[in-house]
Design a protein around this motif. Structure first.
Motif: not given
Length: 525
Positions: A95-96, A119-120, A190-193, A202-203
């Motif tokens: 769902g990202t 992620a809108i 929430i972001t992650a790489a 990159f999410t």
């Protein structure tokens, strides 16, 4: 300074109950303040919600880091031609929104461009007033609890991937980095790489469910707080009503008693209440009744004193006015004798009145000690015989044994009781008559009887003879020999010692009166 002096002179019990600033506040706001303080402790649950939200976000950060790491490992192992399909699968499953950047920070794959609408971000201007109100409450509560404010999430252009802190940090293969941002509608992003080969995955996830979960819990807590607040306020008002209103009624009645505006001020007794306020109401009612009785007695006493003093004063004035016009030595002698008798009578009246008026106050301050009533009566009779008993009247004291007859009291006052009773018996006894005094223990009391052989006391006068200035005297006794206060003084002293005094007929059916005094024994008090 006056307040300081008043406080320093306060009774120790009053100082123990003294309040500082709160003494100036009415009971109603004080009760409300105490309950509101308890509610404030309950409202501290909003601080717990902030901690609850922080724990959820920490869990989501850890989850996003793991997912980014897994995606990077999978992309590193997959052939390049399969990466787009794999990235779409990741976006659908997690769902990202997933983006891939090369080593220079240029985007090489974006699930948004591939048709995935994950992620809108929501435009807050297009939402209803309910969401505006919810966001306003979020801002207020975050400000109250001092929650840390995340930076605003802003998109970067496709060739500026290195502007993302997570992408910049993930250039180190050993690091998987995640961050929390704030969307325009105040929901967390929430972001992650994580790096793979020569690129970085990159999410981005708009975790609106976190905000929704916190808002649901906050709503539940608010409902509980609102219900508890309403119940607490109602209970506070009820408590104030049951405490403050009767206290105000009692205070107003006490003020009316103090001001003396009404002759009969009714202090509410609150008979249906069995608590401390009911006890206070009944105590105040009894106190006001006793006060009215004391005032009535004082007024009656003052009226009686005026009446009793007028008789000898009138006689004295008449004798003084007449003596200047009388030339006969014999008549002058008679007038001088009248003046002398009136002066003695006034002196006796003033002495007895002074003692009777101070007796209650003196007894209330007296320190009672064990007194042997038998020894006291013996000593009184010895003194009486040494002075000589008039008209050959005999006095006999029947004492059952030599054991002490101890009562708690003030010796001089009890001595006055028996002296007055003996004087009363002497004045009514015939020539050569017998006065019998008997003392015995009866249960926890000492009973002393004084009997004479006089005419006795009529049954309808047996209570009135103890009133001040009321006297039933022998017909042949000279006027003014007694003040009419002796028996009244005796009753006041006996009742001040917790005893009783009464008059009754003799059991042997002989003429005369029997005065009975009952006093608690020292060991029974």
């Amino acid at each position: 300074m006056a307040a300081d002096r008043a406080h320093s002179g306060a009774h120790p019990g009053e100082r123990d109950l003294a309040l500082s600033w709160s003494a100036r506040v009415s009971l109603t706001p004080r009760i409300l303040a105490v309950n509101i303080f308890a509610l404030a402790l309950l409202a501290g649950g909003f601080f717990y919600l902030d901690s609850y939200r922080s724990r959820i976000l920490d869990s989501r950060l850890a989850q996003a880091s793991r997912e980014a790491r897994l995606m990077a490992d999978a992309l590193a192992a997959a052939p390049p031609q399969h990466r787009d399909k794999l990235v779409l699968t990741f976006a659908r499953d997690t769902g990202t929104r997933v983006r891939l950047y090369d080593s220079r920070g240029k985007v090489i794959a974006d699930t948004r461009e591939m048709g995935s609408r994950n992620a809108i971000l929501v435009d807050p201007d297009k939402e209803g007033w309910q969401q505006d109100a919810a966001r306003f409450l979020d801002a207020v509560i975050d400000t109250v609890v001092g929650a840390q404010r995340a930076p605003l999430f802003r998109e970067r252009r496709g060739d500026r991937g290195l502007e993302w802190p997570d992408v910049q940090a993930a250039r180190d293969p050993a690091i998987t980095h995640a961050s929390v941002w704030r969307a325009p509608d105040r929901t967390p992003v929430i972001t992650a790489a994580a790096s793979y080969g020569d690129g970085t995955v990159f999410t981005v996830n708009n975790a609106r469910d976190v905000t929704q979960t916190v808002r649901v819990e906050r709503f539940r807590l608010s409902v509980v707080l609102a219900i508890v607040s309403a119940v607490s306020i109602l209970l506070s008002l009820f408590l104030a009503r049951t405490i403050v209103r009767p206290l105000r009624r009692l205070a107003r009645a006490a003020v009316r008693v103090r001001l003396g505006r009404a002759r009969e001020v009714v202090v509410p007794r609150l008979p249906s209440r069995r608590d401390e306020i009911g006890l206070l109401a009944r105590a105040l009612s009894d106190m006001s009744g006793a006060l009215r009785h004391r005032i009535d007695a004082t007024e009656a006493f003052a009226a009686d004193v005026t009446h009793e003093l007028k008789n000898p004063l009138a006689s004295l004035r008449s004798a003084v006015d007449s003596i200047a016009n009388v030339r006969d030595p014999e008549l002058q002698g008679q007038l001088i004798a009248v003046i002398r008798d009136d002066v003695h009578r006034l002196d006796r009246l003033i002495t007895d009145i002074s003692e009777a008026s101070r007796l209650d106050a003196q007894l209330s301050r007296a320190k009672f000690e064990p007194v042997d009533a038998g020894t006291m009566i013996d000593a009184l009779l010895v003194q009486r015989r040494e002075r000589g008993v008039e008209r050959r009247v005999r006095i006999r004291f029947d004492r059952p044994s030599a054991e002490p007859l101890l009562v708690l009291g003030e010796g001089s006052r009890l001595e006055r009781v028996f002296e007055n009773l003996i004087d009363n018996a002497l004045s009514f006894s015939p020539d050569g008559g017998l006065i019998t005094i008997a003392a015995r223990k009866d249960g926890g009391e000492l009973e002393v009887r004084v009997e004479d052989e006089g005419p006795g006391v009529p049954e309808n006068e047996r209570e009135s003879i103890f009133r001040r200035f009321h006297s039933v005297r022998p017909h042949d006794e000279a006027f003014g020999k007694h003040s009419g206060l002796g028996l009244a003084i005796a009753r006041t002293i006996v009742e001040g010692h917790g005893g009783q005094i009464m008059v009754e007929s003799r059991e042997d059916r002989l003429s005369g009166a029997r005065f009975v005094v009952r006093l608690p024994l020292a060991g029974e008090v």
